[in-house]
Enzyme design. Structure first.
Site, mmCIF file in Angstrom:
data_model
loop_
_atom_site.group_PDB
_atom_site.id
_atom_site.type_symbol
_atom_site.label_atom_id
_atom_site.label_comp_id
_atom_site.label_asym_id
_atom_site.label_seq_id
_atom_site.Cartn_x
_atom_site.Cartn_y
_atom_site.Cartn_z
ATOM 1 C CB CYS A 181 -26.478 -30.920 -25.085
ATOM 2 S SG CYS A 181 -26.657 -29.421 -23.516
ATOM 3 C CB VAL A 182 -24.270 -35.572 -26.569
ATOM 4 C CG1 VAL A 182 -24.252 -36.841 -27.579
ATOM 5 C CG2 VAL A 182 -23.086 -35.094 -27.073
#
Lengths: 215, 148
Positions: B16-17
């Protein structure tokens, strides 16, 4: 009950739990043969739940774990994860080292943990659970070559959970507590069938019901 | 979304970011924990903050509605790791796709990227301090935190 677990009737859920209990029996035998010592198992907890809820079962998303990932292929597609909390990794490696000296290297200073023993145990335990599924409902399942990471459990699982939760999905999470020489080794096995594998699983459970009757 | 002197944290970031947007003038900002590069799969029950394109637009709209000027806003990005190294992987993993998608959307929205700590194969925790806009990144296995 969430819409994802509503894919299954209570009876089918009981069948899944029963299959996993058979798998737990196989897992004890496998661990005993591998570690060559008495191995006991506390009553395993089997959760059948939507993929999106897997994170809620995990106590602390930032806890460090060894996570072994395998693809699931054959009659069902998907992924399987074998997870050992960090505090139990060294115990497991030490137990294996007593049987297979030199098999694994305990970490020294500036040395990464050699998790090949954990990977191999994950490989074997995943295999025995797949065998239980085969024996119970006739599905042929294999897993791909395992890969692993030592990291936060949330980080390790996020890609699989995010990708798979986009579809209607369910996961089977098995919490095992092995008792080996007065030591407790906790492990998790997470089996996530991909969306188009849920129907074949339901069909196979139906056939199993005809053979075994009600769960 | 919040303002100084608050702190926003996000933990267990793998592929994820996390994107932060910040207005240093008003010391207001927000954070999104983005999971996927595109909102193709978005349905009525999904959170827009799950996808790069919708998350960044939502954050930007909220910050503008709180009185910030577009030209003051800066962004930072953390995450996008590849947690499992597979020899048979084909194409970029979700992590890399998330990173390039964030760059593209920030470019489209004309928000400068003032800091990043991305890629690799380790999980991260993030603390975003609204008093200064600094982002502290703690990476698994690293003794030192990184400030971006």
């Amino acid at each position: 009950m969430n819409k994802n677990t509503q894919l299954f009737t209570e009876e089918q859920l009981d069948f899944i739990r029963e299959m996993m209990n058979v798998g737990a029996g196989n897992a004890v035998t496998a661990m005993h043969q591998l570690l060559m010592c008495p191995v006991d198992l506390k009553i395993p907890k089997v959760h059948v739940l939507p993929v999106a809820r897997v994170s809620s079962i995990i106590d602390n998303p930032t806890s460090l774990v060894a996570c072994v990932k395998m693809g699931m292929v054959g009659d069902l597609g998907g992924a399987a994860f074998f997870i050992v909390p960090e505090r139990h990794i060294k115990r497991l490696i030490t137990l294996a080292e007593k049987v297979y000296p030199g098999l694994s290297q305990l970490p020294g200073e500036n040395q990464e943990e050699d998790l090949s023993v954990i990977v191999e145990i994950g490989n074997i335990l995943c295999g025995v659970y797949f065998t239980a599924i085969h024996d119970f409902c006739g599905l042929n399942l294999y897993h791909t070559v395992p890969v692993y990471t030592l990291d936060m459990i949330q980080s390790a699982l996020d890609e699989a959970l995010v990708k798979l939760s986009l579809q209607i999905q369910m996961a089977i999470l098995i919490e095992n507590k092995f008792v080996i020489k007065e030591d407790h080794i906790n492990t998790l096995l997470l089996i996530i069938p991909q969306a188009n594998s849920v129907k074949p699983l339901i069909d196979a459970l139906g056939k199993a019901k005809k053979v075994y009757g009600s769960a | 979304m919040t303002h100084s002197p608050h702190l926003i944290s996000s933990t267990g970031i793998g592929s994820c970011v996390v994107v932060t947007i910040y207005d240093p003038r008003s010391k207001k900002g927000g954070m999104a924990h983005i999971m996927l590069p595109g909102s193709n799969g978005l349905n009525g029950t999904d959170s827009p903050y799950k996808y790069t394109d919708t998350a960044i637009v939502c954050l930007l709209k909220k910050l503008l509605s709180m009185g910030s000027a577009q030209q003051d806003i800066v962004a930072k990005m953390v995450g996008g790791a590849q947690m499992f190294l597979c020899s048979n992987d084909t194409g970029p993993g979700i992590g890399k796709q998330n990173i390039s998608s964030v760059r593209r959307i920030l470019g489209q929205e004309q928000i400068p990227l003032s800091g990043e700590e991305v890629g690799g194969n380790c999980g991260r925790n993030v603390d975003f301090y609204l008093d200064s806009g600094r982002v502290i990144v703690k990476t698994t296995g690293e003794k030192m935190d990184v400030e971006i």
